[in-house]
Design a protein around this motif. Structure first.
Motif, PDB file in Angstrom:
ATOM      1  N   ALA A   1       0.809  -1.213   0.000  1.00  0.00           N
ATOM      2  CA  ALA A   1       0.000   0.000   0.000  1.00  0.00           C
ATOM      3  C   ALA A   1       0.844   1.265   0.000  1.00  0.00           C
ATOM      4  O   ALA A   1       0.496   2.261  -0.630  1.00  0.00           O
ATOM      5  N   ALA A   2       1.984   1.240   0.703  1.00  0.00           N
ATOM      6  CA  ALA A   2       2.809   2.437   0.821  1.00  0.00           C
ATOM      7  C   ALA A   2       3.547   2.773  -0.469  1.00  0.00           C
ATOM      8  O   ALA A   2       4.210   3.810  -0.551  1.00  0.00           O
ATOM      9  N   ALA A   3       3.443   1.914  -1.498  1.00  0.00           N
ATOM     10  CA  ALA A   3       4.133   2.168  -2.762  1.00  0.00           C
ATOM     11  C   ALA A   3       3.440   3.240  -3.588  1.00  0.00           C
ATOM     12  O   ALA A   3       3.957   3.655  -4.624  1.00  0.00           O
ATOM     13  N   VAL A   4       2.289   3.699  -3.144  1.00  0.00           N
ATOM     14  CA  VAL A   4       1.565   4.753  -3.836  1.00  0.00           C
ATOM     15  C   VAL A   4       0.902   5.630  -2.786  1.00  0.00           C
ATOM     16  O   VAL A   4       0.467   5.153  -1.739  1.00  0.00           O
ATOM     17  N   ARG A   5       0.879   6.934  -3.023  1.00  0.00           N
ATOM     18  CA  ARG A   5       0.260   7.839  -2.062  1.00  0.00           C
ATOM     19  C   ARG A   5      -1.218   7.528  -1.892  1.00  0.00           C
ATOM     20  O   ARG A   5      -1.892   7.098  -2.824  1.00  0.00           O
ATOM     21  N   ASP A   6      -1.709   7.803  -0.708  1.00  0.00           N
ATOM     22  CA  ASP A   6      -3.095   7.493  -0.391  1.00  0.00           C
ATOM     23  C   ASP A   6      -4.041   8.410  -1.145  1.00  0.00           C
ATOM     24  O   ASP A   6      -3.762   9.588  -1.361  1.00  0.00           O
ATOM     25  N   PHE A   7      -5.160   7.849  -1.525  1.00  0.00           N
ATOM     26  CA  PHE A   7      -6.223   8.608  -2.166  1.00  0.00           C
ATOM     27  C   PHE A   7      -7.470   8.398  -1.322  1.00  0.00           C
ATOM     28  O   PHE A   7      -7.852   7.251  -1.073  1.00  0.00           O
TER      29      PHE A   7
ATOM     30  N   ARG B   1      -0.580   6.930 -11.875  1.00  0.00           N
ATOM     31  CA  ARG B   1       0.661   6.536 -11.206  1.00  0.00           C
ATOM     32  C   ARG B   1       1.610   7.715 -11.016  1.00  0.00           C
ATOM     33  O   ARG B   1       2.210   7.875  -9.947  1.00  0.00           O
ATOM     34  N   GLU B   2       1.762   8.548 -12.017  1.00  0.00           N
ATOM     35  CA  GLU B   2       2.657   9.702 -11.883  1.00  0.00           C
ATOM     36  C   GLU B   2       2.108  10.715 -10.889  1.00  0.00           C
ATOM     37  O   GLU B   2       2.849  11.267 -10.069  1.00  0.00           O
TER      38      GLU B   2
END
Length: 398
Positions: A181-187, A265-266
Motif C-alpha cells: 500500500a505504501a508504494a503509492v500515495r493514499d487517495f 501513477r505519476e
C-alpha cells in the motif's frame, strides 16, 4: 462450423521456489475502491512456440516467485491479500481448427478462458486464472481472468510481460515488482463505496447485451482529430458516446454520463514496478441532447474537461443525477498499458481481446492495434440486443 475446444482438468500452479510465509499485503486506497469483479483478456498469437502450454505454465510458476500475492487470496474483509501460495488454476487446451483472428465468436471466447462462478469474485476464489489453448496451425491463445482488486490493466500488463521474459529464458523479470500500500500515495476512499458496488451488481432487467466487435476507421478518427485537436482516445470515446446515445437513449433531457478510468501513477508517486490498482474513474455528466445533438467538438470538450478536472469530486456514473444505469457508458482503453507487449517466445500478440458475457454496465474496451488492421478495434457490451442495429448504423453514418 463450430470450433471444439478440449480442456484438460485444471492444475494449480504454485511458486517454483516455496519460501517461508510472506505475511499479508495491505491493499492500497486505490485497491479498496475497486469492486472484486472479474476481468478476462485473451492474447492471440499467430506465431508458434515450442510446447506453449508447458512453456507458459513453467514460466508462470517462476513468475509467482516474484509476484507472490498473485498466488494468494483476499483476506480481512478484502482489505489485504494473504500470501498463502495457494496458487493459480491453470488449464491446457486444444482447439480443433486453425486460429482465425477474423472469426472469433463470443462462444469461442468463453471457451478460451477459465471463468469465475459469477461476475464478482468471492474471497476464497483465486486472484488469477490462466488457460493456454493450442490451435492446429501452431497458433495459441493465452486467456487470463483476474480479480480486479489484484491489479489494474497496467499492472496485469507488467505481470504478463514478466511471465513472457521468463518463458524466453531470462533469469528474472526486468522490472522488480512492487505490491504494498505504501508504494503509492493514499487517495481518500469514496464516500459512496457501498452505492458504487450496488450499482455494479448485475440487474436482471438490463438483460443480455449484444457483444460487438467493431473497428472505428482511421479516416474517421483523423477527421475528428483534425476538427478537435484531440487524442485518439478522446476521438474514439466521443464517437462511441455520441453514437450509443443516439441509438439507445430517447429522452432529450435524460442524463447520459460517460465514465472512463485514468492511470494516475505519476500523479500519486507510484513506485516503479507497482502493479496494484492506481486509477481514478471519472464521470462526465451530460444530457442526451448535449451528446447526441451537439457538435462533435462539444462532445470532445466534455471529455477533455473531465480529464482536466480528474481530482475533483467524482460521481458514481449517473446515479447521483437520478439517471438510468443503462444510459451510462463506460469506455476503457487497453492501448499503451502493456497488455500487447507480452512475448512468450514467438513475438507479441497478433490480437488482444476482451471477454464478458453479461452486461453488468454498458461498456466499451478500446483494444490495442490489431495486426494488419486499419483503425481502432473496440469490443463492447454497451447496448441491448434491440439497440445493436441502430448503434452500428450510427457508427457507419457518422
Amino acid at each position: 462450423m463450430s470450433v471444439m475446444v478440449s480442456k484438460s482438468s485444471p492444475v494449480v500452479v504454485s511458486p517454483a521456489e516455496p519460501r517461508a510465509p510472506a505475511g499479508d499485503v495491505q491493499l492500497s486506497s486505490f485497491d479498496q475502491r475497486i469492486p472484486p469483479f472479474a476481468v478476462t483478456l485473451l492474447l492471440m498469437f499467430d506465431h508458434p512456440i515450442d510446447k506453449p502450454i508447458e512453456t507458459i505454465k513453467r514460466a508462470l510458476s517462476r513468475a509467482l516467485v516474484h509476484y507472490r500475492p498473485v498466488s494468494g487470496r483476499l483476506a480481512g474483509a478484502e482489505h489485504r491479500i494473504a500470501c498463502t501460495d495457494e496458487g493459480v488454476p491453470f488449464v491446457g487446451a486444444s482447439a480443433s481448427c486453425a486460429l482465425d483472428l477474423e472469426k472469433v465468436t463470443p462462444a469461442l471466447l468463453a471457451d478460451l478462458a477459465v471463468a469465475y462462478a459469477g461476475p464478482f469474485c468471492r474471497r476464497a476464489d483465486p486472484l488469477l486464472q490462466m488457460q493456454v489453448t493450442e490451435f492446429s496451425c501452431g497458433g495459441f491463445v493465452v486467456g487470463v481472468t483476474w480479480n480486479h482488486v489484484l491489479a489494474d490493466g497496467t499492472g496485469m500488463g507488467q505481470f504478463l510481460q514478466a511471465v513472457g521474459e521468463l518463458a524466453r529464458g531470462m533469469p528474472r523479470p526486468s522490472v522488480v515488482p512492487v505490491r504494498w500500500a505504501a508504494a503509492v500515495r493514499d487517495f481518500p476512499p469514496p464516500t459512496a463505496t457501498a452505492e458504487r458496488r450496488s450499482l455494479m451488481k448485475p440487474k436482471e432487467k438490463e438483460g443480455r447485451g449484444a457483444f460487438l466487435d467493431i473497428t472505428v476507421p482511421s479516416s474517421l478518427i483523423g477527421r475528428v482529430k483534425a476538427q478537435c485537436a484531440c487524442t485518439v482516445f478522446e476521438a474514439v470515446a466521443a464517437v462511441l458516446w455520441r453514437c450509443r446515445t443516439r441509438a439507445a437513449v430517447e429522452q432529450p433531457d435524460a442524463p447520459t454520463p460517460l465514465v472512463f478510468p485514468n492511470n494516475v501513477r505519476e500523479l500519486f508517486g507510484a513506485q516503479d514496478g507497482y502493479y496494484g490498482n492506481c486509477t481514478i474513474m471519472k464521470s462526465v455528466q451530460a444530457t442526451r441532447a448535449q451528446v447526441a445533438d451537439g457538435d462533435i467538438r462539444d462532445v470532445v470538450r466534455l471529455i477533455r474537461r473531465g480529464k482536466e478536472t480528474l481530482l475533483e469530486a467524482e460521481g458514481s456514473g449517473g446515479a447521483e443525477a437520478g439517471g438510468d444505469l443503462y444510459n451510462r457508458l463506460a469506455v476503457s482503453s487497453w492501448r499503451r498499458i502493456g497488455l500487447d507487449a507480452a512475448d512468450f517466445g514467438g513475438g507479441t500478440p497478433a490480437r488482444v481481446m476482451w471477454h464478458e458475457d453479461r452486461m453488468v454496465v454498458p461498456e466499451c474496451i478500446v483494444c490495442p492495434p490489431w495486426k494488419g488492421k486499419d483503425g481502432v478495434n473496440v469490443q463492447s457490451l454497451c447496448v441491448r440486443l434491440e439497440h445493436a442495429a441502430a448503434f452500428l448504423a450510427e457508427l457507419a453514418a457518422i
